[in-house]
Design a protein around this motif. Structure first.
Motif, PDB file in Angstrom:
ATOM      1  N   HIS A 292       0.817  -1.216   0.000  1.00 17.57           N
ATOM      2  CA  HIS A 292       0.000   0.000   0.000  1.00 17.57           C
ATOM      3  C   HIS A 292       0.848   1.262   0.000  1.00 17.57           C
ATOM      4  CE1 HIS A 292       0.087   0.839   4.429  1.00 17.57           C
ATOM      5  NE2 HIS A 292       0.035  -0.467   4.578  1.00 17.57           N
ATOM      6  N   ASP A 304       5.997   0.634   6.734  1.00 17.84           N
ATOM      7  CA  ASP A 304       4.564   0.461   6.504  1.00 17.84           C
ATOM      8  C   ASP A 304       4.061   1.580   5.626  1.00 17.84           C
ATOM      9  OD1 ASP A 304       1.989  -0.445   6.624  1.00 17.84           O
ATOM     10  OD2 ASP A 304       1.621   0.212   8.679  1.00 17.84           O
ATOM     11  N   ASP A 305       4.031   1.382   4.306  1.00 22.80           N
ATOM     12  CA  ASP A 305       4.376   0.148   3.640  1.00 22.80           C
ATOM     13  C   ASP A 305       5.214   0.444   2.408  1.00 22.80           C
ATOM     14  OD1 ASP A 305       4.442  -2.556   2.988  1.00 22.80           O
ATOM     15  OD2 ASP A 305       2.546  -2.487   1.925  1.00 22.80           O
ATOM     16  N   GLU A 337      -5.081   2.048   2.450  1.00 19.58           N
ATOM     17  CA  GLU A 337      -5.223   0.809   3.221  1.00 19.58           C
ATOM     18  C   GLU A 337      -5.461   1.123   4.687  1.00 19.58           C
ATOM     19  OE1 GLU A 337      -3.898  -2.577   5.753  1.00 19.58           O
ATOM     20  OE2 GLU A 337      -3.123  -0.550   5.686  1.00 19.58           O
ATOM     21  N   GLU A 338      -4.705   2.100   5.201  1.00 18.96           N
ATOM     22  CA  GLU A 338      -4.692   2.313   6.660  1.00 18.96           C
ATOM     23  C   GLU A 338      -6.057   2.670   7.240  1.00 18.96           C
ATOM     24  OE1 GLU A 338      -2.460   1.351   8.451  1.00 18.96           O
ATOM     25  OE2 GLU A 338      -0.482   1.607   7.565  1.00 18.96           O
ATOM     26  N   ASP A 363       3.173  -6.513   3.264  1.00 17.20           N
ATOM     27  CA  ASP A 363       2.770  -5.419   4.163  1.00 17.20           C
ATOM     28  C   ASP A 363       3.142  -5.771   5.592  1.00 17.20           C
ATOM     29  OD1 ASP A 363       1.701  -3.147   5.268  1.00 17.20           O
ATOM     30  OD2 ASP A 363      -0.391  -3.734   5.012  1.00 17.20           O
ATOM     31  N   TYR A 429       8.821  -5.706  14.121  1.00 20.88           N
ATOM     32  CA  TYR A 429       7.953  -4.832  13.330  1.00 20.88           C
ATOM     33  C   TYR A 429       7.136  -3.891  14.211  1.00 20.88           C
ATOM     34  CZ  TYR A 429       4.402  -3.616   9.783  1.00 20.88           C
ATOM     35  OH  TYR A 429       3.575  -2.954   8.917  1.00 20.88           O
TER      36      TYR A 429
HETATM   37 ZN    ZN Z   1       0.429  -1.678   6.220  1.00 22.53          ZN
END
Ligand code: ZN
Ligand code: ZN
Length: 476
Positions: A292, A304-305, A337-338, A363, A429
């Motif tokens: 994304h 991200d990302d 996306e978020e 992702d 992450y």
């Molecule tokens: Zn993401």
């Protein structure tokens, strides 16, 4: 040192395997069953894989987008600039059919965000609003805090018991290689605020869904079911959450003053950026890959990302520069996306009727791929064996759960499309996920290149497989 233990050590260090060991299939240590007959690795696939270990395209994309665009909050001017940047980059790399597919969506913008403990121990707290949060009045709200150390405790709170209160929701998230703790502890963020609102809360603060103990709060979206009026909802840094819990352990009531002034700014434009490596056999189905393009607004959107778009694009570029693959490889830099997977749903709406062979996304940062999982039709099981042999020298083992993860490709997969997931190591992450520290410095170039090699290998095998890769039963 045996070849196998050497490879395991190499994998642990996330370094390229020595040349002499590159084509040797490796079984995960400790498995008792006889290994399946190893598929020989096509020398052309091995060459692509090994060349991709020296990839420079992925880092170039990441360095470029973090420097020349930066954060890319969905449906804002910054995300639009990122789409323009993406089109120029993808065209300069030689991709075909590069274009933007736009759609409309609600725009949410961050405002002021401050909090302090009024009593019993006055202190400022470090926090950020969650995406889609409601707002306090400009002057803020002062209210007693109801402390729930877990989401489960909040669930057990009686209806109406939070009237006039600020709910605090804790969690005990620990790092996990497969990222499973995000699902387990993320509920506090995904649905905790709506649940607290339904019990009367005037606002919510959660312990960040993160695995660090620094003073950087982690943002992220929260969801309001239809009919639930958004209330102010924010994430405290893990340190500040622990501080609040220590105050609560002293048994005295806590009063918080909270000011959050985000707002919804009507409808705006977002979009998916699409690029292709044309295949020679249009009837064989598209191999859809991507990540994304949008990010939260606090950092640079590197792990991200930016990493996901960089890895998948770089892998497709390795195929673009070689013989034409059988299947078209379609790279999508998904928008928005978020705040709730808008780009992925739009892609499936526009392209769902086209034949897709597989769909998969990256992702989960840029740390190395350690496992792969598949969901392919029974007639294509040999493709899985080929993947196993060719990915093993990268330190990647075969998982047994069905593939099909991802917010962006999920709506396409739900139409009966297969998938090959390349699972990244998620141990670190969530230390910086959705924080101001999501910056280029979080990227380990060697592990980034291992990702590109894994995706290049997967594409070389799946896009060129002579077998039919038709619809699969949806895994759920
Ligand atoms: Zn993401
Ligand atoms: Zn995210």
């Amino acid at each position: 040192m045996t070849k196998r233990s050497l490879l395991a050590a190499v994998a642990a260090l996330a370094l390229p395997a020595p040349a002499a060991a590159q084509n040797a299939p490796v079984q995960p240590a400790g498995r008792r069953a006889a290994p399946p007959a190893a598929q020989p690795v096509d020398p052309a696939v091995a060459r692509l894989r090994d060349a991709a270990l020296n990839d420079t395209v992925a880092y170039d994309i990441l360095e470029g987008i973090t420097t020349e665009v930066g954060q890319r909050l969905a449906a804002t001017e910054a995300e639009a600039r990122a789409r323009t940047w993406a089109v120029a980059k993808l065209r300069s790399l030689g991709f075909r059919n590069v274009h933007i597919e736009t759609y409309r969506m609600p725009v949410w913008l961050r405002g002021q965000e401050t909090a302090e403990v009024v009593s019993p121990f006055p202190q400022r707290l470090s926090l950020v609003a969650l995406g889609n949060s409601g707002a306090t009045p400009e002057a803020g709200v002062t209210a007693p805090v109801a402390v729930f150390r877990t989401f489960g405790e909040l669930q057990a709170a009686p209806a109406g018991s939070l009237t006039g209160k600020i709910a605090y929701i804790g969690n005990a998230m620990e790092p996990a290689q497969d990222g499973s703790s995000y699902g387990a502890f993320g509920a506090a963020r995904f649905v905790g605020p709506a649940l607290a609102a339904s019990k009367g809360a005037v606002a919510v603060v959660i312990r960040s869904v993160g695995t660090d103990a620094h003073r950087n709060p982690h943002t992220g979206g929260t969801n309001w079911p239809t009919g639930v009026q958004p209330i102010p909802a924010a994430a405290l840094s893990v340190s500040d959450a622990l501080l609040l819990e220590r105050m609560a352990a002293r048994g005295r009531p806590i009063t918080l003053h909270l000011t959050l002034t985000p707002h919804f700014a009507g409808e705006g434009e977002s979009g998916n950026v699409v690029a292709e490596v044309p295949g020679s056999d249009p009837a064989a189905g598209i191999v859809l890959i991507g990540g994304h393009l949008d990010s939260w607004d606090l950092g640079q959107g590197a792990i991200d990302d930016g990493a996901g778009i960089a890895i998948t694009t770089a892998a497709a570029k390795h195929l673009l520069d070689g013989p034409r693959p059988r299947r078209t490889i379609r790279v999508v830099w998904f928008g928005a996306e978020e705040p709730g997977g808008f780009g992925g749903r739009e892609y499936a709406r526009v392209h769902g009727a086209e034949r897709h062979a597989t769909a998969q996304e990256s992702d989960f940062g840029a740390d190395r791929v350690w496992r792969f999982e598949v969901n392919l039709p029974a007639g294509a099981s040999v493709v899985t064996d080929r993947l196993q042999s060719a990915l093993a020298p990268l330190g990647i083992t075969r998982g047994r759960d069905p593939a099909g993860d991802g917010t962006d490709v999920g709506p396409t997969i739900a139409l009966g499309v297969g998938s090959v997931d390349l699972n990244q190591d998620g141990t670190r992450y969530f230390d910086t996920h959705h924080t101001p520290d999501d910056t280029l410095e979080r990227i380990d170039p060697a592990q980034l290149r291992q990702n590109v090699a894994a995706w290049t290998t997967m594409l070389a095998i799946v896009a060129n497989a002579p077998e039919e890769i038709g619809p699969v039963p949806h895994r759920n």
